[in-house]
Design an enzyme around this catalytic site. Structure first.
Site, PDB file in Angstrom:
ATOM      1  N   ASP A 138       0.700  -1.251  -0.029  1.00 54.75           N
ATOM      2  CA  ASP A 138       0.064   0.247   0.060  1.00 54.75           C
ATOM      3  C   ASP A 138       0.922   1.104   0.108  1.00 54.75           C
ATOM      4  OD1 ASP A 138      -2.156  -1.599  -0.042  1.00 54.75           O
ATOM      5  OD2 ASP A 138      -2.515  -1.564   2.345  1.00 54.75           O
ATOM      6  N   GLY A 181      -5.031  -1.366  -2.117  1.00 56.41           N
ATOM      7  CA  GLY A 181      -4.539  -0.146  -1.489  1.00 56.41           C
ATOM      8  C   GLY A 181      -5.275  -0.043  -0.406  1.00 56.41           C
ATOM      9  N   GLU A 233      -9.293   0.155  -4.601  1.00 57.38           N
ATOM     10  CA  GLU A 233     -10.560  -0.445  -3.594  1.00 57.38           C
ATOM     11  C   GLU A 233     -11.003   0.054  -2.578  1.00 57.38           C
ATOM     12  OE1 GLU A 233      -8.913  -4.324  -2.305  1.00 57.38           O
ATOM     13  OE2 GLU A 233      -7.402  -3.285  -1.041  1.00 57.38           O
TER      14      GLU A 233
END
Length: 333
Positions: A138, A181, A233
């Site tokens: 991330d 993410g 997402e």
């Protein structure tokens, strides 16, 4: 100089664990911690399955040869697991007792936000010397330009988008491509820019459906035969399908498709950048412990090793690169 841990003992044995979501480069980082410790004549104990293993006593001695032939492998040889028990005082107490019995004087924890939250509590309650290494695709931690796994994940995404582009161009389609993410748009931004996406949907700069429709309609009218929209997402199941649905109601002349890339982004052989980053941070963590640093994350900022307090790494978060966002918008016409 002799460095003591919180219990007044010289650091002779270091534990290492991986926790939370796996990220490409974790194995390279484990290797670096083990080899750096051996270089400084310190023993290493691997803790299997993260904090779960710390509580339940899943330990394994790790001499230098135990980490041979893993630098190129994805995943984590130490495994990873969620552990609600470590969120309790009783669970952390048991982990501390196990460390004492095993003779482990300090810990290197490899993971992300949740991993460092637990490490910070563990240090504050029991004084165990801990240094964290940021490993999450991330890239959402303050105190480092890149986290381990981010570069490999974005390369995986770009390769997938390039392949989707072929079929999008062949059929004149509008593709919505969902990337990982959690609550951040770092993967979406960097991969979207690299793959030439027409639009990005990221939580840091949430666009309205009307904004998205305006961009895609403009592209259609300027004779773009297909378009790619990258969607982060953002921790919301079905998010991309909902967005595609709303756009399709307004732009029914597009043949609209949705692709969810999912966990392919967390796997695969780590990139050169991630292997080098992992190697640097593994050494930095060991050297930091031996220099007396505690309750911090080792990171790389402007190509230099820095140590950031866990509290700052967790709470401040990584800022989105505004210039990349600006460039992506300019090039999407």
């Amino acid at each position: 100089m002799v460095i003591m841990n919180a219990m007044g003992l010289e650091i002779e044995k270091i534990g290492v664990l991986t926790s939370g979501g796996d990220a490409p480069g974790m194995n390279a980082c484990i290797r670096s911690v083990v080899r750096a410790s051996a270089y400084y004549h310190k023993d290493v104990v691997g803790v299997m399955m993260g904090y779960y293993g710390l509580i339940n006593g899943h330990y394994s001695d790790m001499p230098p040869r135990s980490v041979g032939n893993i630098i190129h492998r994805g995943g984590t040889m130490l495994k990873s697991a969620r552990c609600d028990e470590f969120k309790t005082r009783e669970g952390r107490q048991q982990a501390w007792q196990n460390l004492k019995e095993k003779g482990i004087d300090a810990l290197v924890v490899i993971g992300g936000n949740g991993t460092f939250t637990g490490a910070h509590l563990f240090y504050e309650e029991f004084g165990v010397p801990i240094i964290g290494i940021p490993a999450t695709i991330d890239n959402d931690l303050f105190g480092t330009d890149y986290t381990i796994g981010f570069d490999t994940a974005t390369n995986t995404v770009v390769q997938a988008i390039d392949q989707i582009r072929d079929t999008a161009a062949s059929h004149g389609r509008l593709f919505f491509i969902e990337v990982m993410g959690r609550d951040s748009g770092f993967i979406a931004l960097r991969s979207g820019l690299a793959a030439g996406a027409e639009a990005l949907v990221i939580p840091e700069r949430e666009a309205s459906i009307e904004d998205l429709v305006r961009v895609l309609d403009r592209n259609w009218k300027s004779s773009k035969s297909f378009s790619l929209v990258i969607v982060a997402e953002a921790g919301e199941g079905g998010r991309t399908y909902k967005i595609a649905d709303e756009v399709n109601k307004r732009l029914n002349y597009y043949d609209t498709k949705v692709t969810i890339l999912g966990h392919i982004q967390r796997g695969g052989s780590p990139s050169c950048l991630d292997r080098v980053l992992s190697s640097r941070l593994g050494v930095a963590a060991v050297e930091g412990l031996l220099e007396g640093k505690r309750n911090v994350m080792a990171g790389i900022v402007n190509n230099k090793v820095v140590y950031t307090p866990f509290k700052d790494a967790i709470e401040k978060g990584q800022e989105l690169d505004e210039d990349l966002l600006r460039i992506a918008q300019i090039l999407s016409i």
